[in-house]
Write a protein that holds these residues in place. Structure first.
Motif, short mmCIF file in Angstrom:
data_model
loop_
_atom_site.label_atom_id
_atom_site.label_comp_id
_atom_site.label_asym_id
_atom_site.label_seq_id
_atom_site.Cartn_x
_atom_site.Cartn_y
_atom_site.Cartn_z
N ASN A 102 0.82 -1.21 0.00
CA ASN A 102 0.00 0.00 0.00
C ASN A 102 0.86 1.27 0.00
O ASN A 102 0.59 2.23 0.74
N GLY A 103 1.89 1.26 -0.85
CA GLY A 103 2.75 2.43 -0.95
C GLY A 103 3.79 2.55 0.13
O GLY A 103 4.57 3.51 0.15
N GLN A 104 3.84 1.59 1.06
CA GLN A 104 4.83 1.59 2.13
C GLN A 104 5.85 0.48 1.86
O GLN A 104 5.48 -0.62 1.46
N LEU A 105 7.12 0.78 2.07
CA LEU A 105 8.17 -0.20 1.87
C LEU A 105 8.44 -0.95 3.17
O LEU A 105 8.82 -0.36 4.17
N ILE A 106 8.23 -2.27 3.14
CA ILE A 106 8.48 -3.13 4.30
C ILE A 106 9.74 -3.93 4.00
O ILE A 106 9.82 -4.63 2.98
N THR A 107 10.73 -3.83 4.86
CA THR A 107 12.00 -4.55 4.66
C THR A 107 12.14 -5.64 5.71
O THR A 107 11.65 -5.52 6.84
N HIS A 108 12.81 -6.69 5.32
CA HIS A 108 12.97 -7.84 6.22
C HIS A 108 14.26 -8.56 5.84
O HIS A 108 14.50 -8.83 4.66
N HIS A 109 15.10 -8.87 6.82
CA HIS A 109 16.32 -9.64 6.56
C HIS A 109 15.97 -11.11 6.41
O HIS A 109 15.26 -11.68 7.25
N VAL A 110 16.43 -11.73 5.32
CA VAL A 110 16.13 -13.14 5.08
C VAL A 110 17.41 -13.87 4.66
O VAL A 110 18.38 -13.25 4.21
N ASN A 111 17.38 -15.17 4.82
CA ASN A 111 18.44 -16.04 4.33
C ASN A 111 17.96 -16.60 2.99
O ASN A 111 17.09 -17.46 2.94
N LEU A 112 18.50 -16.09 1.90
CA LEU A 112 18.07 -16.50 0.56
C LEU A 112 18.78 -17.79 0.19
O LEU A 112 20.01 -17.89 0.27
N VAL A 113 18.00 -18.79 -0.21
CA VAL A 113 18.53 -20.12 -0.51
C VAL A 113 18.19 -20.49 -1.94
O VAL A 113 17.01 -20.51 -2.32
N GLY A 114 19.20 -20.75 -2.73
CA GLY A 114 18.99 -21.26 -4.07
C GLY A 114 19.02 -22.77 -4.05
O GLY A 114 20.00 -23.38 -3.61
N ILE A 115 17.93 -23.42 -4.49
CA ILE A 115 17.81 -24.87 -4.39
C ILE A 115 17.51 -25.48 -5.75
O ILE A 115 16.97 -24.83 -6.65
N ASP A 116 17.87 -26.75 -5.88
CA ASP A 116 17.49 -27.55 -7.04
C ASP A 116 16.20 -28.27 -6.67
O ASP A 116 16.20 -29.17 -5.84
N ALA A 117 15.09 -27.85 -7.27
CA ALA A 117 13.78 -28.37 -6.87
C ALA A 117 13.67 -29.88 -7.04
O ALA A 117 12.93 -30.54 -6.32
N GLU A 118 14.42 -30.45 -8.00
CA GLU A 118 14.31 -31.88 -8.27
C GLU A 118 15.00 -32.72 -7.20
O GLU A 118 14.60 -33.86 -6.97
#
Length: 532
Positions: A102-118
């Protein structure tokens, strides 16, 4: 026979015996409830922690990652291949998530994980924690048409249908903003008396953007989805038909909980499958730079453990490697940060870990090789310690009841001194008199622990309903899932635990009656009959 008759008579007629029974009952019931909750908590935690992390995890701490993971897997299979049931590679990188709400920027620290779905589902229970029913069976990073709300009550409409409707609305708003801007420019030109230009300039929109100052939906973008062979040339991105690289967010990264006026807990979502978000993360070079990339939310991840649901986000492995520069442009060799191994049933985790540590020693390789228990060791040790301390404290409650039984029996011996003398004068032996009090203590223990067993089991079976009633009465949350990891109180009734709790209570009650029984057995009949 007279011994049992006297025991049952004392049990029925003496209210002080009822107090002893109640104390034993409460102690046994409390022990059963606490042990059941702690057993359920420990089992659920083991299951979820093991489901989120594979048996063996090899992490590389170098900024560029672990080059040529296929060669590493071949070497691992050579060393402990007969113990491995499955393997997968992934890339972990700390990131900053940005959500336009709604026009507001919400930031959040995350651990981004790249995975092989198979392969990732072969080493973890990743699929079962996703929202969409089809993704539970086969994970994909493509947005699905709909069906997300089927698995979660009250979840907002999501998927391609929602995305198309939202994109059309954005386009309508953008057109209206441009029309108003054109009218304003024309009014300003007429007011200044300037002549109209043959080629009016296109007016830039001041409307809201998605992410960290990113472009609006349906506009030309310099980065994001590009057509095959487009190179560095920007292409037109239409949110009605296109999506950015897919991302699966932990459900707590994009939602919060609140209570309504009636006290019911409600979820509020900042974004949903079909919305676009932006992530900022470092690349894998020796001189890291920030990568600013948009993603389309394709599903949500809910393991039930708030620590994971509030910090994890998942994307395709090959796309994250491309964004971070972890693919050699000449040889095509890729790099990863983590290798996860699933072992066969009954395999010795520590033996496999030690064998891999010997092959990849920390003095030579910047690798950390751990079992899932090693990674969660402090947490699991804290649960075991807490269970042990609670059992000791609660058994002290039963021990206090035992002292009550001891005092009660001494009072009975004093009160019934003449009756004891009469029994001995009629021929009762010392062991016979002693057995009366021992049987009385045993009977108190059996009745108290039996009632406590029934009460404890009934309480455990209805513990979540009882917690809800307490919450309504007090207005305070009894079981906060953000603290205890789970959405409801887990319980497991272990028959062995029930048996040793009952046996311990009966033993304490019987032991408490030994001293009074010995005193009664040693009384001389003549002295007892003369007692005033």
């Amino acid at each position: 026979m007279y011994r049992l008759l006297l025991c049952f008579r004392y049990l029925r007629t003496r209210y002080i015996a009822l107090a002893s029974i109640i104390s034993v009952t409460l102690g046994v019931a409390t022990l059963i409830v606490v042990n059941s909750v702690m057993a359920g908590f420990s089992a659920e935690m083991h299951e979820r922690l093991h489901g989120l992390a594979s048996d063996i995890v090899i992490e590389c701490h170098a900024s560029g990652g672990m080059p040529d993971p296929d060669a590493h897997l071949d070497e691992i299979n050579r060393i402990v291949g007969d113990q491995i049931a499955g393997s997968s590679v992934s890339v972990h990188v700390p990131s900053m998530l940005g959500i336009d709400f709604n026009g507001q920027l919400i930031t959040h620290h995350v651990n981004l994980v790249g995975i092989d779905a198979e392969t990732y589902d072969n080493v973890s229970h990743f699929g079962r924690y996703l929202l969409h029913p089809d993704n539970k069976e086969s994970v994909t990073f493509d947005l699905r048409e709909d069906g997300y709300e089927e698995s979660r009550e009250g979840f907002p409409h999501s998927g391609w249908k929602y995305r198309r409707d939202h994109a059309r609305m954005e386009k309508a708003w953008e057109a209206e903003r441009k029309r108003i801007a054109e009218l304003s420019r024309e009014a300003a030109r007429l007011a200044s008396g300037k002549p109209q230009k043959d080629s009016p300039e296109m007016v830039e929109s001041d409307g809201p953007t998605i992410g960290f100052g990113g472009p609006t939906l349906g506009t030309v973008v310099p980065e994001g989805i590009r057509e095959e062979g487009a190179g560095d040339s920007p292409v037109y991105f239409d949110a009605e038909t296109d999506q950015y690289p897919g991302i699966i967010l932990g459900i707590a990264t994009c939602s919060n909980k609140s209570r309504d006026a009636e006290g019911n807990v409600r979820d509020h979502y900042y974004c949903r499958p079909g919305d676009d978000v932006r992530l900022m993360f470092p690349n894998a070079s020796d001189k890291p730079k920030v990568v600013n990339q948009k993603f389309t939310v394709v599903d949500l991840y809910e393991s039930g453990m708030s620590e994971y649901d509030s910090t994890f986000a998942f994307v395709r492995l090959d796309q994250l490697q491309d964004f971070r520069g972890m693919i050699d442009p000449i040889s095509g060799t890729t790099s990863v940060t983590t290798i996860q191994l699933k072992l066969i049933e009954g395999a010795d985790l520590n033996a496999v870990r030690d064998a891999l540590r010997q092959r990849f020693p920390p003095d030579t390789y910047a690798y950390s090789i751990q079992t899932w228990r090693d990674m969660q060791g402090p947490l699991l040790a804290a649960v075991r310690l807490e269970t042990t301390i609670l059992n000791i404290l609660l058994f002290l409650i039963i021990a206090v009841a035992g002292f009550g039984i001891l005092a009660t029996f001494f009072m009975i011996v004093v009160e019934k001194t003449r009756d004891i003398g009469t029994l001995k004068a009629l021929g009762a032996s010392g062991s016979g008199v002693m057995s009366i009090f021992l049987s009385y203590g045993l009977l108190l223990g059996i009745v108290g622990s039996g009632v406590g067993l029934i009460g404890g089991i009934a309480f455990v079976h209805n513990i979540n309903d009882i917690a809800s009633v307490i919450e309504k009465i007090t207005g305070q949350e009894v079981f906060d899932p953000t603290v205890y990891y789970f959405t409801e109180i887990p319980t497991i009734l272990n028959p062995f635990t029930l048996a040793w709790v009952m046996a311990g209570a009966i033993a304490i009650a019987t032991t408490a009656s030994v001293l009074p029984a010995i005193r009664a057995a040693r009384m001389h009949p003549v002295a007892a009959l003369r007692f005033e």
